[in-house]
Scaffold this motif. Structure first.
Motif, mmCIF file in Angstrom:
data_model
loop_
_atom_site.group_PDB
_atom_site.id
_atom_site.type_symbol
_atom_site.label_atom_id
_atom_site.label_comp_id
_atom_site.label_asym_id
_atom_site.label_seq_id
_atom_site.Cartn_x
_atom_site.Cartn_y
_atom_site.Cartn_z
ATOM 1 N N THR A 82 5.655 13.174 8.235
ATOM 2 C CA THR A 82 4.351 12.800 7.692
ATOM 3 C C THR A 82 4.297 13.127 6.205
ATOM 4 O O THR A 82 5.123 13.884 5.687
ATOM 5 N N THR A 116 -5.999 11.984 8.220
ATOM 6 C CA THR A 116 -7.401 11.595 8.361
ATOM 7 C C THR A 116 -8.111 12.624 9.231
ATOM 8 O O THR A 116 -7.701 12.877 10.366
ATOM 9 N N GLY A 156 -2.074 12.417 3.606
ATOM 10 C CA GLY A 156 -2.087 11.271 4.499
ATOM 11 C C GLY A 156 -2.698 11.583 5.854
ATOM 12 O O GLY A 156 -2.481 10.855 6.828
ATOM 13 N N ALA A 213 -2.208 11.325 11.459
ATOM 14 C CA ALA A 213 -1.441 10.743 10.350
ATOM 15 C C ALA A 213 -0.304 9.911 10.921
ATOM 16 O O ALA A 213 0.255 10.232 11.978
ATOM 17 N N SER A 214 0.041 8.853 10.209
ATOM 18 C CA SER A 214 1.138 7.987 10.651
ATOM 19 C C SER A 214 2.471 8.498 10.113
ATOM 20 O O SER A 214 2.536 9.102 9.041
ATOM 21 N N GLU A 237 1.295 7.405 15.611
ATOM 22 C CA GLU A 237 0.281 8.212 14.937
ATOM 23 C C GLU A 237 0.371 9.656 15.420
ATOM 24 O O GLU A 237 0.200 9.940 16.602
ATOM 25 N N ARG A 294 -1.363 -0.668 5.993
ATOM 26 C CA ARG A 294 -0.868 0.196 4.932
ATOM 27 C C ARG A 294 -1.825 1.361 4.693
ATOM 28 O O ARG A 294 -3.024 1.261 4.955
ATOM 29 N N LEU A 295 -1.271 2.452 4.194
ATOM 30 C CA LEU A 295 -2.082 3.640 3.931
ATOM 31 C C LEU A 295 -3.005 3.397 2.739
ATOM 32 O O LEU A 295 -2.559 2.890 1.701
ATOM 33 N N SER A 333 2.461 2.490 10.926
ATOM 34 C CA SER A 333 1.030 2.316 11.188
ATOM 35 C C SER A 333 0.702 0.827 11.302
ATOM 36 O O SER A 333 1.530 -0.033 10.971
ATOM 37 N N VAL A 347 5.918 2.796 6.630
ATOM 38 C CA VAL A 347 5.029 3.671 7.387
ATOM 39 C C VAL A 347 4.813 3.066 8.773
ATOM 40 O O VAL A 347 4.658 1.847 8.923
ATOM 41 N N THR A 362 -4.070 5.482 0.706
ATOM 42 C CA THR A 362 -3.636 6.309 -0.422
ATOM 43 C C THR A 362 -2.255 5.915 -0.948
ATOM 44 O O THR A 362 -1.775 6.482 -1.926
ATOM 45 N N THR A 392 4.366 -1.515 5.968
ATOM 46 C CA THR A 392 4.462 -1.046 7.346
ATOM 47 C C THR A 392 5.762 -1.563 7.958
ATOM 48 O O THR A 392 6.394 -2.490 7.432
#
Length: 333
Positions: free
Chosen positions: A218, A301, A299, A137-138, A259, A239-240, A236, A234, A242, A248
């Motif tokens: 997170t 994965t 968030g 997760a980021s 991450e 963008r997420l 990452s 975020v 979700t 970002t």
């Protein structure tokens, strides 16, 4: 001559009897050891979380621990051992017996601490057996709603206007949240006051209460307080999925990508058959759509990496963070 022959026969008979007794004793001993060697596991398994309750590691440990309890047929007990940015819990796990009854819910700081703290008594690679990488997760940057900033650029402007006054919380010295905050300051050219807590959960609680102004964590950790904090960006590449409305850091001109990861480790020297059993059970949990659905709002994965790939991640992250800590100049007393 007859008497001598008779005594020889007696001696031979006695020797044969002794051999039979020894053979019988050996058979009984083998049978006893077979009966004593109960199949793994035959008692509860402890899953150490090196943070206080409420953080992302604790949330994930309880999710996977509940499902491992069912597959193993024994209760998985969550043991929160916070302190020294997760080092105390990690060192406890490293020194535990390699019998499958003590596991560690490790995360990225597992590879950071040796580079940032002094007197560390564990090797992130050689002192552990990889069982399974749970997910990644980021990092997300949150602020208290009272802070007059709607974007990362707004926050940076405030920090520049009042150097050394804005606070940033972390889950402890050497934690992923701490190191991410240090990288953020270096990339943005600002100086914040670091306020370490014994876990990301307590850090977020004080952020909500307004005792600190900002912090990285997170979505897994912040999930229960999202309506009481403001997310600015975020860390990452994109963008997420979700949370597509959250920009970002790169979109704000700050090259910050971090991450986070979580996984299950056991002490080094774990017997192969026990490692295989645990890896198989964790793999089955990760392949469950129900488990992936539970992680999505957090968030996180789900990972499908093999133990060898997980080991490779630990090795590469250990080297990467050592280089970053040296280049940024981060030091911990």
């Amino acid at each position: 001559m007859k008497i001598i022959i008779d005594w020889l026969a007696v001696l031979r008979a006695r020797r044969a009897g002794l051999r039979a007794k020894f053979a019988l004793a050996a058979i009984i001993a083998l049978a006893g050891s077979a009966l004593a060697a109960e199949p793994y596991p035959d008692r509860p398994v402890t899953l150490i979380v090196p943070y206080a309750a409420g953080g992302s590691s604790d949330v994930l440990a309880r999710l996977i621990g509940e499902r491992l309890s069912k597959s193993l047929g024994q209760q998985v007990v969550i043991d929160n051992r916070a302190g020294a940015g997760s080092r105390l819990g990690i060192e406890f796990a490293a020194k535990s017996a390699a019998d499958g009854y003590t596991l560690l819910l490790a995360d990225m700081p597992h590879t950071i601490i040796p580079a940032i703290q002094k007197g560390v008594h564990y090797d992130p690679v050689h002192d552990f057996t990889p069982i399974g990488l749970i997910g990644t997760a980021s990092m997300v940057f949150f602020i208290n709603p009272e802070v007059k900033a709607q974007t990362v650029r707004d926050f940076v402007a405030l920090a520049i206007a009042e150097p050394g006054k804005m606070t940033v919380a972390s889950g402890g010295i050497g934690s992923a949240t701490h190191l991410t905050a240090e990288l953020f300051q270096a990339k943005a050219g600002i100086k914040l006051v670091h306020v370490p807590f014994r876990g990301a959960g307590p850090a977020m609680n004080d952020l909500v209460a307004g005792h600190v102004q900002s912090g990285f964590t997170t979505l897994a950790t912040a999930s229960s307080v999202l309506d009481r904090v403001r997310a600015l960006a975020v860390a990452s590449e994109t963008r997420l999925p979700t949370w597509t409305s959250l920009p970002t850091f790169k979109e704000s001109g700050i090259d910050l990508v971090v991450e986070h990861w979580w996984g299950v480790l056991a002490p080094a020297g774990l017997p192969g058959e026990i490692a295989a059993r645990l890896t198989g059970d964790v793999k089955a949990i990760l392949e469950s759509q129900e488990f992936a659905t539970r992680l999505e709002p957090l968030g996180v994965t789900v990972s499908h990496a093999s133990p060898a790939q997980f080991l490779g991640l630990i090795e590469s992250d250990t080297a990467r963070w050592a280089d970053i800590v040296k280049s940024v100049g981060i030091s911990v007393p």
